[in-house]
Design a protein around this motif. Sequence first.
Motif, PDB file in Angstrom:
ATOM      1  N   ASN A  23     -27.679  -1.742 -17.252  1.00 40.26           N
ATOM      2  CA  ASN A  23     -27.798  -3.181 -16.998  1.00 40.26           C
ATOM      3  C   ASN A  23     -26.678  -3.976 -17.652  1.00 40.26           C
ATOM      4  OD1 ASN A  23     -28.593  -2.884 -19.667  1.00 40.26           O
ATOM      5  ND2 ASN A  23     -30.373  -4.235 -19.503  1.00 40.26           N
ATOM      6  N   ILE A  24     -25.584  -3.296 -18.004  1.00 37.60           N
ATOM      7  CA  ILE A  24     -24.432  -3.959 -18.618  1.00 37.60           C
ATOM      8  C   ILE A  24     -23.361  -4.201 -17.560  1.00 37.60           C
ATOM      9  CG2 ILE A  24     -22.652  -3.830 -20.399  1.00 37.60           C
ATOM     10  CD1 ILE A  24     -24.479  -1.934 -21.941  1.00 37.60           C
ATOM     11  N   SER A  25     -23.098  -5.454 -17.279  1.00 38.41           N
ATOM     12  CA  SER A  25     -22.122  -5.799 -16.238  1.00 38.41           C
ATOM     13  C   SER A  25     -20.701  -5.738 -16.768  1.00 38.41           C
ATOM     14  CB  SER A  25     -22.397  -7.205 -15.704  1.00 38.41           C
ATOM     15  OG  SER A  25     -22.106  -8.176 -16.698  1.00 38.41           O
ATOM     16  N   LYS A  26     -19.767  -5.610 -15.858  1.00 37.27           N
ATOM     17  CA  LYS A  26     -18.349  -5.606 -16.222  1.00 37.27           C
ATOM     18  C   LYS A  26     -17.962  -6.917 -16.895  1.00 37.27           C
ATOM     19  CE  LYS A  26     -13.679  -5.133 -14.292  1.00 37.27           C
ATOM     20  NZ  LYS A  26     -12.883  -4.877 -13.055  1.00 37.27           N
TER      21      LYS A  26
ATOM     22  N   ILE B  73     -13.187   3.611 -19.754  1.00 39.74           N
ATOM     23  CA  ILE B  73     -13.724   3.308 -18.430  1.00 39.74           C
ATOM     24  C   ILE B  73     -12.765   3.917 -17.410  1.00 39.74           C
ATOM     25  CG2 ILE B  73     -14.347   1.531 -16.770  1.00 39.74           C
ATOM     26  CD1 ILE B  73     -16.240   1.566 -19.104  1.00 39.74           C
ATOM     27  N   SER B  74     -13.259   4.853 -16.627  1.00 37.12           N
ATOM     28  CA  SER B  74     -12.424   5.545 -15.646  1.00 37.12           C
ATOM     29  C   SER B  74     -12.530   4.883 -14.281  1.00 37.12           C
ATOM     30  CB  SER B  74     -12.844   7.014 -15.545  1.00 37.12           C
ATOM     31  OG  SER B  74     -12.701   7.671 -16.785  1.00 37.12           O
ATOM     32  N   ASN B  75     -11.627   5.232 -13.383  1.00 36.64           N
ATOM     33  CA  ASN B  75     -11.649   4.707 -12.023  1.00 36.64           C
ATOM     34  C   ASN B  75     -12.534   5.541 -11.108  1.00 36.64           C
ATOM     35  OD1 ASN B  75      -9.792   2.515 -12.434  1.00 36.64           O
ATOM     36  ND2 ASN B  75      -8.127   4.017 -12.488  1.00 36.64           N
ATOM     37  N   ASN B  76     -12.725   6.825 -11.439  1.00 30.53           N
ATOM     38  CA  ASN B  76     -13.585   7.692 -10.637  1.00 30.53           C
ATOM     39  C   ASN B  76     -14.085   8.854 -11.485  1.00 30.53           C
ATOM     40  OD1 ASN B  76     -11.651  10.046 -10.315  1.00 30.53           O
ATOM     41  ND2 ASN B  76     -10.423   8.384  -9.435  1.00 30.53           N
ATOM     42  N   TYR B  77     -15.033   9.611 -10.933  1.00 32.21           N
ATOM     43  CA  TYR B  77     -15.661  10.703 -11.670  1.00 32.21           C
ATOM     44  C   TYR B  77     -14.698  11.860 -11.963  1.00 32.21           C
ATOM     45  CZ  TYR B  77     -19.834   8.381  -9.758  1.00 32.21           C
ATOM     46  OH  TYR B  77     -20.787   7.469  -9.412  1.00 32.21           O
TER      47      TYR B  77
ATOM     48  N   ALA C 252     -17.497   7.187 -17.702  1.00 30.45           N
ATOM     49  CA  ALA C 252     -18.039   5.844 -17.481  1.00 30.45           C
ATOM     50  C   ALA C 252     -17.170   5.136 -16.452  1.00 30.45           C
ATOM     51  CB  ALA C 252     -18.068   5.047 -18.777  1.00 30.45           C
ATOM     52  N   VAL C 253     -17.813   4.485 -15.480  1.00 25.48           N
ATOM     53  CA  VAL C 253     -17.094   3.732 -14.451  1.00 25.48           C
ATOM     54  C   VAL C 253     -17.823   2.419 -14.213  1.00 25.48           C
ATOM     55  CG1 VAL C 253     -16.265   5.841 -13.304  1.00 25.48           C
ATOM     56  CG2 VAL C 253     -18.398   4.769 -12.537  1.00 25.48           C
ATOM     57  N   PHE C 254     -17.141   1.470 -13.576  1.00 24.89           N
ATOM     58  CA  PHE C 254     -17.799   0.282 -13.065  1.00 24.89           C
ATOM     59  C   PHE C 254     -18.176   0.587 -11.615  1.00 24.89           C
ATOM     60  CE2 PHE C 254     -14.960  -1.904 -16.259  1.00 24.89           C
ATOM     61  CZ  PHE C 254     -15.991  -2.263 -17.112  1.00 24.89           C
ATOM     62  N   ASN C 255     -19.457   0.501 -11.299  1.00 27.57           N
ATOM     63  CA  ASN C 255     -19.887   0.889  -9.953  1.00 27.57           C
ATOM     64  C   ASN C 255     -19.779  -0.255  -8.951  1.00 27.57           C
ATOM     65  OD1 ASN C 255     -22.098  -0.779 -10.430  1.00 27.57           O
ATOM     66  ND2 ASN C 255     -23.612   0.853 -10.388  1.00 27.57           N
ATOM     67  N   TYR C 256     -20.282  -0.017  -7.759  1.00 24.53           N
ATOM     68  CA  TYR C 256     -20.217  -0.978  -6.650  1.00 24.53           C
ATOM     69  C   TYR C 256     -20.826  -2.325  -7.027  1.00 24.53           C
ATOM     70  CZ  TYR C 256     -21.451  -3.054  -2.110  1.00 24.53           C
ATOM     71  OH  TYR C 256     -21.617  -3.905  -1.054  1.00 24.53           O
ATOM     72  N   SER C 257     -21.847  -2.296  -7.879  1.00 23.03           N
ATOM     73  CA  SER C 257     -22.538  -3.528  -8.272  1.00 23.03           C
ATOM     74  C   SER C 257     -21.882  -4.225  -9.453  1.00 23.03           C
ATOM     75  CB  SER C 257     -23.999  -3.213  -8.630  1.00 23.03           C
ATOM     76  OG  SER C 257     -24.660  -2.623  -7.542  1.00 23.03           O
TER      77      SER C 257
END
Length: 223
Positions: A145-148, A174-178, A188-193
Amino acid sequence: HDPTVTGDEMIGSYMLRNVVPQFPKGTIHIISVNTTLDFGSRFVAFEHKGHYFIGADRGIFYMCFGEHPAKVYDITGFSKNLTTFPLMDIFVPVAVELSTGKKMETIGTAEIKLVEKTMFYPTVEPNRIVGSILYIDVYGNLITNISKNLFEKVRNGRRFRIYVRSVTYSVAKISNNYNEVTEGEMVAVFNYSGLIEIAMHNANCAKMLGVEVRSSLVVEFVD
């Protein structure tokens, strides 16, 4: 959409928020989460931003939208018979009525307000954020539940480390992809949401770490 496998309004709300934008305006969404007809329960139908929604009013809708639609109609009494399966006896027939052009006000019995529930929000301190696991997808990836926006605001350019469950499991990037990490390594990535998502390359992160929905995680920042 039928996330009744979990029976959890918070998970259902997260899924709904991500799914609805993928459909065109005018779509009728039937939401089946905790739809048992018990004391105090009520079912609703309403239009919001060009989409139509039908489901049990247990907080999922307000959690998803964060606001009240202009008009919400009570459809609890739509079926004249006592029902143990509201999805088929109320929700689907109401959807059929709407699809044939009937007005919402002729289907519902009264205008009401949605039940107000909110998502669990992270705890923010000067040098850390304490969050929780909001959702676990079918691959075992952990959506937090932690937003960018919140992360970057508190980070303010500082180094950081994200701890999940204990100091044993952590990631400091924070990576760009898996695929930016080796097999079995945490990423760790920032997802679609726009939320922090924790995963493991080619592994089920939830099972490997032994975490579940609402488990906590900590982001610590270092000057």
